[in-house]
Design an enzyme around this catalytic site. Structure first.
Site, PDB file in Angstrom:
ATOM      1  N   CYS A   1       0.854  -1.194   0.000  1.00 32.97           N
ATOM      2  CA  CYS A   1       0.000   0.000   0.000  1.00 32.97           C
ATOM      3  C   CYS A   1       0.883   1.234   0.000  1.00 32.97           C
ATOM      4  O   CYS A   1       2.023   1.190   0.439  1.00 32.97           O
ATOM      5  CB  CYS A   1      -0.848   0.056   1.253  1.00 32.97           C
ATOM      6  SG  CYS A   1      -1.734  -1.445   1.530  1.00 32.97           S
TER       7      CYS A   1
ATOM      8  N   TYR B   1      -4.982 -13.268  -4.345  1.00 35.22           N
ATOM      9  CA  TYR B   1      -4.472 -12.740  -3.073  1.00 35.22           C
ATOM     10  C   TYR B   1      -5.145 -13.448  -1.900  1.00 35.22           C
ATOM     11  O   TYR B   1      -6.317 -13.251  -1.625  1.00 35.22           O
ATOM     12  CB  TYR B   1      -4.730 -11.232  -3.042  1.00 35.22           C
ATOM     13  CG  TYR B   1      -4.215 -10.496  -1.823  1.00 35.22           C
ATOM     14  CD1 TYR B   1      -3.286 -11.054  -0.952  1.00 35.22           C
ATOM     15  CD2 TYR B   1      -4.655  -9.207  -1.548  1.00 35.22           C
ATOM     16  CE1 TYR B   1      -2.818 -10.369   0.149  1.00 35.22           C
ATOM     17  CE2 TYR B   1      -4.193  -8.501  -0.448  1.00 35.22           C
ATOM     18  CZ  TYR B   1      -3.279  -9.102   0.399  1.00 35.22           C
ATOM     19  OH  TYR B   1      -2.820  -8.411   1.496  1.00 35.22           O
TER      20      TYR B   1
ATOM     21  N   HIS C   1      -3.183 -12.232   3.585  1.00 35.04           N
ATOM     22  CA  HIS C   1      -3.398 -11.808   4.963  1.00 35.04           C
ATOM     23  C   HIS C   1      -4.790 -12.262   5.374  1.00 35.04           C
ATOM     24  O   HIS C   1      -5.545 -12.786   4.570  1.00 35.04           O
ATOM     25  CB  HIS C   1      -3.224 -10.288   5.079  1.00 35.04           C
ATOM     26  CG  HIS C   1      -1.833  -9.840   4.757  1.00 35.04           C
ATOM     27  ND1 HIS C   1      -1.480  -9.324   3.524  1.00 35.04           N
ATOM     28  CD2 HIS C   1      -0.696  -9.879   5.488  1.00 35.04           C
ATOM     29  CE1 HIS C   1      -0.176  -9.052   3.532  1.00 35.04           C
ATOM     30  NE2 HIS C   1       0.318  -9.374   4.713  1.00 35.04           N
TER      31      HIS C   1
ATOM     32  N   ASP D   1       3.525  -9.671  10.049  1.00 37.03           N
ATOM     33  CA  ASP D   1       4.068  -9.566   8.693  1.00 37.03           C
ATOM     34  C   ASP D   1       4.714  -8.201   8.473  1.00 37.03           C
ATOM     35  O   ASP D   1       5.779  -8.100   7.882  1.00 37.03           O
ATOM     36  CB  ASP D   1       2.944  -9.793   7.672  1.00 37.03           C
ATOM     37  CG  ASP D   1       3.455  -9.794   6.249  1.00 37.03           C
ATOM     38  OD1 ASP D   1       4.569 -10.294   6.039  1.00 37.03           O
ATOM     39  OD2 ASP D   1       2.756  -9.286   5.362  1.00 37.03           O
TER      40      ASP D   1
END
Ligand code: ADP
Length: 702
Positions: free
Chosen positions: A31, A168, A171, A264
């Protein structure tokens, strides 16, 4: 300089399905606070990374549909979104890198505040966060629709020019990982129950993508191998391993990390370089596909070791690529002294969370590549006849001197102390902050290569000495001092009775003046320092009661992704943690506190109080420099910068010094100092009154 041969391994090409990356440097999706709101800034930032030598440059997450609608990130809902993504891919290709796009459906992770579409999830559940929104359980038709949306996005990603498309599941936040997790998935159909069933959607998305574009475009899986909360997490470690085994060669690339974002994206306070290796190292033994992983890698030896020891094929980086977009190029050229290492402050994350272009403690040009036309490596040559005196060699002064030196200005940099670095040298001695010293070390190293920059340590400047220095331009980077009277965010007046209990400030702590016995630490600053000083006090044998008027300990660390870790640590080390509590005054030997919501007063016996409340600019020298004397001394301007202008983060001090280096000023300008990109108005927009508006381009809506 040529690079050591043991680093050659980092420059081997790696095949990823139908495409090949020229080297092993892989900028993983991250991001950046720019996303679709600042599309040209986002595209240029990615291009600069490619110019800096990254073999693969990825976008941040990119929504595929309005039912998984993130407020700030990219989107690829349909072909209308192709142009700005194509601009990013084009920029990346200009420098011979591969462009990757991280396609995502955020399921129950997002409340869809913009689209108002009811969020979807494997089973009904409240969405993550605090918005009072519940996601509904997906029907089979929804699952079929999701596969269709994903397939369309994959095809549009190829049209936009991307070489790698992602599924994806990295997470604890996307639909494929929601389906995988027993905590989210209570379905009784073929998408729930057994692991085989819960992994079905992930498999289908991969198969669909490969079927759609697999002949030309690689399909990557970003997968969190462990949520690090034991069995039952989004990625239960045993189950995650079984998933890797089940899908082993289906994706063209495994991008592996920890499903727990707190772990992470851990700051340097909580994780060192390469900390994820122990979790992800087995993946390479299971798949024949290349594996990329992260670990805030900044050391070329550790990177090469990761490849040679068989942990990773590709060195993934987000934060290190922000701190130094040219990291691969420098390693390639053997310029190892020039590597600008990430300090792990997570100031980048904090600004993404704030919805503005990210910034970086080490790299003041991050986010400014397009809007200010700042390049991380290049800077315009000297264009005035000035010679420059910089007073104070903290992060602001060091960066100002470095940038001016790079431009070719003659510079004198003076520092009162024997050691350079100002606050970064002082703070780096505190628990967990040793990497702060990298801010100093990189700049001092660069300055050593500049014969026209003179560095004078142990040289305290007075007004007379400034006038005698013979420079036409003076930059004051004299820093700030912490207050000892309790004035801060909550208190606008000094605390009543301050001094009746011995007072210490962060400046005392960093100068090695520590209290003993029972200490009340009062944090009205709310960033990292209060908690870090607490750890220092505990290590020195003090018993600490941590008091803060906020309802959270170190509340700002919510933004830096450290909140949970800080809370846990403070609860372990402190005698007591008192949140929502303010100091109302002191009597001899006691600190009087009160619940900020009216819960009642209390007296804490204490041998000392440490006030971490606010700091004040050290502008004494600035005030001593009488304007009338400047002209006769040949000084055309005196400029304050960094904490001496306004105390803030280290990143802000570095930025301030850099701004001075570029513009020879730090003050506000009449014109906005950067380019802006306005949203185009749609042609059918009714205009107020007689107002006529010329539409740019085709007046497309986005
Ligand atoms: P910033 O974060 O803005 O760089 P710092 O507090 O880190 O500020 O650094 C300021 C530096 O300026 C300190 O190292 C301090 O010793 C130095 N300094 C302050 N006043 C003077 C002065 N009069 N002469 C020389 N150095 C000074």
């Amino acid at each position: 300089m040529s690079r050591p041969p043991e680093l050659d391994v980092l420059f081997e090409p790696v095949r990823i399905g139908p495409v090949t990356t020229k080297n092993r440097f892989y900028q993983v999706p991250h991001c950046n606070g720019m996303g679709r709101a600042y599309p040209s800034a986002m595209a240029r930032m990615r291009e600069v990374k490619a110019e800096g030598g990254w073999g693969v440059v990825s976008t941040e997450q990119c929504d595929i549909h309005h039912s998984g609608n993130h407020l700030r990130e990219l989107r690829l809902w349909d072909e209308k979104d192709i142009p700005y993504l194509a601009r990013a891919a084009e920029g990346v290709h200009r420098h011979g890198a591969l462009a990757a796009v991280e396609l995502v459906h955020n399921g129950a992770h997002v409340p869809n505040l913009e689209s108002r579409t009811i969020p979807i999830a494997p089973s009904a559940r409240p969405v993550k966060g605090l918005h009072p929104v519940t996601a509904r359980a997906m029907t089979k038709a929804d699952i079929r629709a999701l596969r269709r949306w994903h397939r369309h996005a994959v095809l549009n990603a190829r049209r936009a020019g991307f070489d790698i498309v992602y599924v994806y599941a990295g997470h604890d936040m996307t639909l494929p990982v929601n389906f995988l997790s027993r905590r989210y998935n209570q379905r009784t159909d073929e998408y729930g129950g057994s692991l085989e069933n819960r992994v079905r959607l992930m498999r289908e998305l991969l198969e669909d993508a490969k079927e759609a574009v697999g002949d030309t475009t690689a399909v990557a899986l970003r997968f969190g191998v462990d949520q690090v909360i034991g069995p039952g997490g989004a990625a239960d470690p045993q189950e995650a391993r079984a998933v890797v085994e089940m899908l082993a060669d289906l994706p063209d690339l495994w991008d592996v990390n920890l499903a727990n974002f707190e772990k992470d994206g851990a700051s340097a306070r909580f994780a060192g370089e390469g900390a994820q290796a122990e979790y992800v190292s087995y993946v390479r033994g299971v798949t024949s596909r290349p594996v990329v992983g992260v670990g805030r890698f900044t050391s070329p030896d550790i990177m090469a070791g990761m490849v040679r020891s068989g942990v990773l094929d590709l060195i993934g980086a987000a934060r290190p690529s922000i701190a130094d977009p040219f990291l691969p190029r420098k390693i390639e050229n053997g310029d190892l002294d020039d590597l600008r290492e990430c300090v792990g402050s997570n100031v980048c994350l904090a600004h993404d969370a704030a919805g503005v272009p990210i910034r970086c403690t080490q790299n003041p040009t991050m986010g400014e590549e397009w809007r200010r036309n700042w390049h991380p490596e290049r800077i315009p040559a000297r264009d005035t006849p000035d010679s420059v005196l910089i007073v104070g060699a903290g992060p602001a002064g060091l960066e100002a001197a470095r940038a001016l030196g790079q431009r070719g200005y003659p510079v004198i940099l003076t520092e009162r102390r024997r050691e350079l670095g100002g606050r970064v040298t002082l703070e780096s001695s505190l628990p967990g902050l040793h990497t702060w010293a990298r801010v100093r070390d990189w700049r001092v190293q660069q300055l050593r290569t500049m014969p026209h920059v003179r560095i004078l340590p142990q040289s305290e400047m007075t007004a007379d000495l400034v006038l005698e220095a013979g420079c036409s331009l003076v930059g004051l980077a004299t820093g700030a001092r912490w207050r000892g009277d309790g004035v801060g965010r909550r208190h606008t007046e000094p605390l009543p009775g301050v001094g009746l209990v011995p007072v210490f400030t962060p400046d005392d702590m960093m100068a090695g003046r520590l209290p003993a016995g029972h200490v009340v630490l009062y944090d009205d600053d709310h960033d990292y320092l209060g908690a870090v000083i607490t750890e220092r006090l505990v290590a020195a044998g003090c018993e600490v009661t941590f008091v803060t008027p906020q309802s959270l300990v170190s509340a700002y660390t919510q933004a830096t992704n450290e909140q949970g870790l800080v809370q846990r640590r403070m609860r372990t080390v402190c005698r007591q943690v008192r949140v929502s509590t303010q100091i109302t005054g002191f009597t001899a030997g006691t600190v009087v506190v009160d619940d900020v919501y009216g819960g009642g007063a209390d007296a804490l016996t204490a041998d000392a109080v440490v006030l971490v409340t606010s700091s004040m600019p050290d502008d004494r020298l600035y005030r001593e420099l009488v304007p009338s004397s400047l002209k006769s001394a040949g000084i055309r301007k005196v400029v304050q910068m960094g904490d001496a202008l306004a105390p803030g983060t280290i990143a802000a001090a570095v930025f301030s010094g850099h701004l001075f280096g570029r513009t020879l000023d730090t003050g506000p300008t009449d014109e906005a100092p950067y380019r802006r990109e306005n949203v185009e108005l749609a042609p059918d927009q009714p205009l107020p009154g007689d107002m006529k508006l010329e539409l740019i381009g085709e007046g497309r809506t986005t």
